[in-house]
Scaffold this motif. Structure first.
Motif, PDB file in Angstrom:
ATOM      1  N   ARG A  61      -4.152   0.962 -14.236  1.00 23.31           N
ATOM      2  CA  ARG A  61      -4.274   2.305 -14.786  1.00 23.31           C
ATOM      3  C   ARG A  61      -3.745   2.281 -16.206  1.00 23.31           C
ATOM      4  NH1 ARG A  61      -0.619   5.286 -11.844  1.00 23.31           N
ATOM      5  NH2 ARG A  61       0.615   6.047 -13.600  1.00 23.31           N
ATOM      6  N   GLN A  89      -5.704 -11.013 -12.003  1.00 24.34           N
ATOM      7  CA  GLN A  89      -5.326  -9.632 -11.698  1.00 24.34           C
ATOM      8  C   GLN A  89      -4.376  -9.068 -12.754  1.00 24.34           C
ATOM      9  OE1 GLN A  89      -5.547 -12.217  -9.658  1.00 24.34           O
ATOM     10  NE2 GLN A  89      -5.839 -11.612  -7.496  1.00 24.34           N
ATOM     11  N   ASP A 143       0.822  -1.208   0.000  1.00 20.21           N
ATOM     12  CA  ASP A 143       0.000   0.000   0.000  1.00 20.21           C
ATOM     13  C   ASP A 143       0.855   1.257   0.000  1.00 20.21           C
ATOM     14  OD1 ASP A 143      -2.456  -1.298  -0.102  1.00 20.21           O
ATOM     15  OD2 ASP A 143      -2.559  -1.514   2.076  1.00 20.21           O
ATOM     16  N   ARG A 174      -4.757  -1.916  -8.628  1.00 21.33           N
ATOM     17  CA  ARG A 174      -4.982  -0.552  -9.098  1.00 21.33           C
ATOM     18  C   ARG A 174      -4.549  -0.403 -10.552  1.00 21.33           C
ATOM     19  NH1 ARG A 174      -3.495  -0.726  -3.782  1.00 21.33           N
ATOM     20  NH2 ARG A 174      -4.451   0.754  -2.325  1.00 21.33           N
ATOM     21  N   HIS A 224      -4.722  -5.732 -16.360  1.00 19.72           N
ATOM     22  CA  HIS A 224      -3.839  -4.668 -16.830  1.00 19.72           C
ATOM     23  C   HIS A 224      -3.715  -4.642 -18.348  1.00 19.72           C
ATOM     24  CE1 HIS A 224      -2.152  -3.128 -12.940  1.00 19.72           C
ATOM     25  NE2 HIS A 224      -2.779  -4.214 -12.538  1.00 19.72           N
ATOM     26  N   MET A 240       1.144   7.325  -8.638  1.00 14.96           N
ATOM     27  CA  MET A 240       0.130   8.063  -9.383  1.00 14.96           C
ATOM     28  C   MET A 240       0.706   8.811 -10.589  1.00 14.96           C
ATOM     29  SD  MET A 240      -2.600   7.109  -8.210  1.00 14.96           S
ATOM     30  CE  MET A 240      -3.572   8.161  -9.280  1.00 14.96           C
ATOM     31  N   CYS A 290       2.034   1.915  -3.525  1.00 14.64           N
ATOM     32  CA  CYS A 290       0.979   2.416  -4.411  1.00 14.64           C
ATOM     33  C   CYS A 290       0.810   3.931  -4.302  1.00 14.64           C
ATOM     34  CB  CYS A 290      -0.347   1.723  -4.095  1.00 14.64           C
ATOM     35  SG  CYS A 290      -0.380  -0.005  -4.607  1.00 14.64           S
TER      36      CYS A 290
END
Length: 292
Positions: free
Chosen positions: A131, A152, A95, A129, A156, A102, A98
């Motif tokens: 993106r 998972q 975490d 997450r 992506h 961004m 992560c």
């Protein structure tokens, strides 16, 4: 099967660098991993990413390594991640990592991590997450951690490169040495389909497989590349090229060729054995110039 050589590269060029001087336009790479047992691995990966043309580099590593790594590689920013008593990244590192992604274009995850790292928990946090503007290179300990995370990784949408050597491929695909020896090309293609990712299967020859794309074969850069840290350099070159805008298959192909040909050049200059992984990155810019 298509041979990966200078002719193929000339027909499949890298995205040209921009004309402006903003480092952000050439891509932002985060290299995450390391351990107190292998504190220098990230240096190799990060330097290789910069030598491949990435514009901005950040490290994320075990908290006790952050300051010395930053001093060793002054071109990079460094973030500290939680570590366990063994000096490996613990589950909370996922975490925390992560939070640094961004504005990242490419994450290279895994170099220098050992068996006591919470690799699967960290990888699950990162994969949760997806993106569209983030690509990933999963290396070393992250290959084994990916075994049960195919769904998972699928999420992506092909933006991930996996870099297994034979031992890691056996764990990733649940196969034995016989399958590795008898059908490396087919195994690489099967792994690419299972994970919907580019799979770079390393060995005396290297196979690059990607769903719905032709299989590439590189004959190898010579025995001198079988040395500590060589794989860390390869992961960094691929990450740097992806950050510059190369799609995963293209970055993997160029990365394999650049890494192998750097080994050939060092073998000619120094000898077939005994050159060091940290000597490989300096060859990359000249090689890029020869093809361009």
């Amino acid at each position: 099967m298509t041979p990966l050589d200078a002719s193929w590269l000339a027909e499949h060029p890298l995205p040209p660098p921009g004309t402006d001087l903003d480092k952000n336009s050439r891509g932002h790479v985060v290299v995450a991993g390391g351990s107190e047992a292998v504190p220098g691995a990230l240096r190799l990966t990060g330097e290789a990413a910069l030598r491949a043309g990435a514009g901005k580099l950040q490290f994320a590593t075990a908290e006790r390594l952050a300051l010395p790594l930053g001093m060793l590689v002054p071109e990079a920013a460094v973030f500290a991640l939680p570590a366990n008593p063994a000096g490996e990244l613990d589950a909370a590192a996922g975490d925390a990592l992560c939070g640094y992604l961004m504005r990242c274009d490419t994450l290279v995850l895994g170099p220098g991590m050992g068996p006591d790292a919470a690799a699967e928990a960290i990888l699950e946090a990162v994969l949760a997450r997806p993106r569209a503007t983030l690509s990933l290179v999963l290396d070393a300990a992250m290959i084994g951690a990916a075994t049960d995370l195919a769904a998972q990784i699928h999420a992506h949408e092909g933006r991930i490169v996996l870099t297994p050597h034979p031992g890691e491929m056996m764990r990733l695909m649940g196969c034995d040495e016989t399958r590795i020896a008898d059908d490396p090309a087919g195994l690489a293609q099967e792994a690419a389909r299972r994970f919907n990712a580019t799979v770079l299967f390393k060995g005396t020859e290297t196979w690059i497989a990607c769903p719905r794309e032709g299989l590439l074969r590189y004959p190898g850069g010579g025995p001198g590349l079988a040395t500590s840290g060589s794989g860390d350099v390869l992961a960094g070159v691929i990450g740097g090229l992806m950050a510059r805008g190369a799609v995963p298959r293209l970055a993997a192909a160029w990365g394999v060729w650049l890494h192998g040909e750097a080994g050939r050049r060092l073998a000619e200059r120094i000898g077939p054995l005994g050159f060091l992984a940290r000597e490989l990155p300096a060859e990359i810019p000249r090689l890029l110039a020869t093809i361009r």
